[in-house]
Design a protein around this motif. Structure first.
Motif, PDB file in Angstrom:
ATOM      1  N   SER A   1       0.831  -1.208   0.000  1.00  6.47           N
ATOM      2  CA  SER A   1       0.000   0.000   0.000  1.00  6.47           C
ATOM      3  C   SER A   1       0.864   1.257   0.000  1.00  6.47           C
ATOM      4  O   SER A   1       0.583   2.224  -0.719  1.00  6.47           O
ATOM      5  CB  SER A   1      -0.935   0.013   1.207  1.00  6.47           C
ATOM      6  N   PHE A   2       1.925   1.260   0.799  1.00  3.26           N
ATOM      7  CA  PHE A   2       2.821   2.413   0.850  1.00  3.26           C
ATOM      8  C   PHE A   2       3.492   2.645  -0.506  1.00  3.26           C
ATOM      9  O   PHE A   2       3.563   3.779  -0.982  1.00  3.26           O
ATOM     10  CB  PHE A   2       3.881   2.212   1.935  1.00  3.26           C
ATOM     11  N   ILE A   3       3.969   1.580  -1.127  1.00  4.34           N
ATOM     12  CA  ILE A   3       4.621   1.719  -2.438  1.00  4.34           C
ATOM     13  C   ILE A   3       3.617   2.195  -3.484  1.00  4.34           C
ATOM     14  O   ILE A   3       3.932   3.054  -4.322  1.00  4.34           O
ATOM     15  CB  ILE A   3       5.298   0.400  -2.851  1.00  4.34           C
ATOM     16  N   SER A   4       2.392   1.659  -3.446  1.00  5.94           N
ATOM     17  CA  SER A   4       1.361   2.085  -4.401  1.00  5.94           C
ATOM     18  C   SER A   4       1.025   3.561  -4.224  1.00  5.94           C
ATOM     19  O   SER A   4       0.904   4.299  -5.204  1.00  5.94           O
ATOM     20  CB  SER A   4       0.094   1.250  -4.228  1.00  5.94           C
ATOM     21  N   ILE A   5       0.876   4.007  -2.998  1.00  9.86           N
ATOM     22  CA  ILE A   5       0.574   5.424  -2.734  1.00  9.86           C
ATOM     23  C   ILE A   5       1.727   6.304  -3.199  1.00  9.86           C
ATOM     24  O   ILE A   5       1.511   7.362  -3.800  1.00  9.86           O
ATOM     25  CB  ILE A   5       0.267   5.641  -1.239  1.00  9.86           C
ATOM     26  N   PHE A   6       2.953   5.879  -2.954  1.00 15.46           N
ATOM     27  CA  PHE A   6       4.123   6.642  -3.389  1.00 15.46           C
ATOM     28  C   PHE A   6       4.154   6.770  -4.912  1.00 15.46           C
ATOM     29  O   PHE A   6       4.403   7.858  -5.448  1.00 15.46           O
ATOM     30  CB  PHE A   6       5.405   5.974  -2.878  1.00 15.46           C
ATOM     31  N   ILE A   7       3.861   5.680  -5.618  1.00 11.63           N
ATOM     32  CA  ILE A   7       3.854   5.719  -7.085  1.00 11.63           C
ATOM     33  C   ILE A   7       2.726   6.622  -7.581  1.00 11.63           C
ATOM     34  O   ILE A   7       2.906   7.420  -8.513  1.00 11.63           O
ATOM     35  CB  ILE A   7       3.735   4.298  -7.665  1.00 11.63           C
ATOM     36  N   ILE A   8       1.555   6.532  -6.978  1.00  9.32           N
ATOM     37  CA  ILE A   8       0.419   7.366  -7.393  1.00  9.32           C
ATOM     38  C   ILE A   8       0.725   8.845  -7.162  1.00  9.32           C
ATOM     39  O   ILE A   8       0.442   9.692  -8.022  1.00  9.32           O
ATOM     40  CB  ILE A   8      -0.859   6.941  -6.656  1.00  9.32           C
ATOM     41  N   LEU A   9       1.311   9.173  -6.022  1.00  3.06           N
ATOM     42  CA  LEU A   9       1.665  10.566  -5.751  1.00  3.06           C
ATOM     43  C   LEU A   9       2.720  11.076  -6.720  1.00  3.06           C
ATOM     44  O   LEU A   9       2.713  12.252  -7.095  1.00  3.06           O
ATOM     45  CB  LEU A   9       2.125  10.728  -4.305  1.00  3.06           C
ATOM     46  N   THR A  10       3.625  10.214  -7.143  1.00  8.62           N
ATOM     47  CA  THR A  10       4.627  10.606  -8.129  1.00  8.62           C
ATOM     48  C   THR A  10       3.990  10.816  -9.495  1.00  8.62           C
ATOM     49  O   THR A  10       4.315  11.771 -10.204  1.00  8.62           O
ATOM     50  CB  THR A  10       5.740   9.549  -8.213  1.00  8.62           C
ATOM     51  N   LEU A  11       3.066   9.941  -9.869  1.00  7.46           N
ATOM     52  CA  LEU A  11       2.396  10.090 -11.165  1.00  7.46           C
ATOM     53  C   LEU A  11       1.516  11.333 -11.225  1.00  7.46           C
ATOM     54  O   LEU A  11       1.384  11.956 -12.280  1.00  7.46           O
ATOM     55  CB  LEU A  11       1.550   8.847 -11.469  1.00  7.46           C
TER      56      LEU A  11
END
Length: 100
Positions: free
Chosen positions: A78-88
């Motif tokens: 979940s943390f990695i997914s949120i980090f990727i979404i915030l970067t995108l």
């Protein structure tokens, strides 16, 4: 979509898919064990190992899988997914070529 974000989209698809799969099994485990009176003598869900070796001695017991292994996987994915979404979305700016 620019070429510098294609890795992020691929990562989001891979990590996001694994995150959704993990949430699915954890929610099903909660439903199963709740209806079962939290009897951890019965195993439910996918096998999780505490090592890369898929030896039976490293197989997580049902209680350890429910309270330790699955929540750990959920938090990390979940943390990695949120980090990727915030970067995108541009909230987090990746530092490409910072050393130059």
């Amino acid at each position: 979509m620019s070429d510098d974000r294609i890795q992020l989209w691929i990562g989001l698809c891979l990590v996001g898919g694994f995150c959704a799969y993990s949430w699915y099994w954890y929610i099903r485990s909660i439903i199963f064990y709740r209806s079962n009176g939290f009897d951890f003598s019965k195993d439910f869900g996918p096998n999780l190992y505490f090592s890369q070796s898929q030896n039976e001695r490293f197989l997580a017991k049902p209680k350890a899988k429910f309270f330790i292994a699955m929540p750990f996987v959920l938090v990390v994915t979940s943390f990695i997914s949120i980090f990727i979404i915030l970067t995108l979305t541009g909230v987090i700016k990746p530092c490409i070529g910072c050393g130059r």
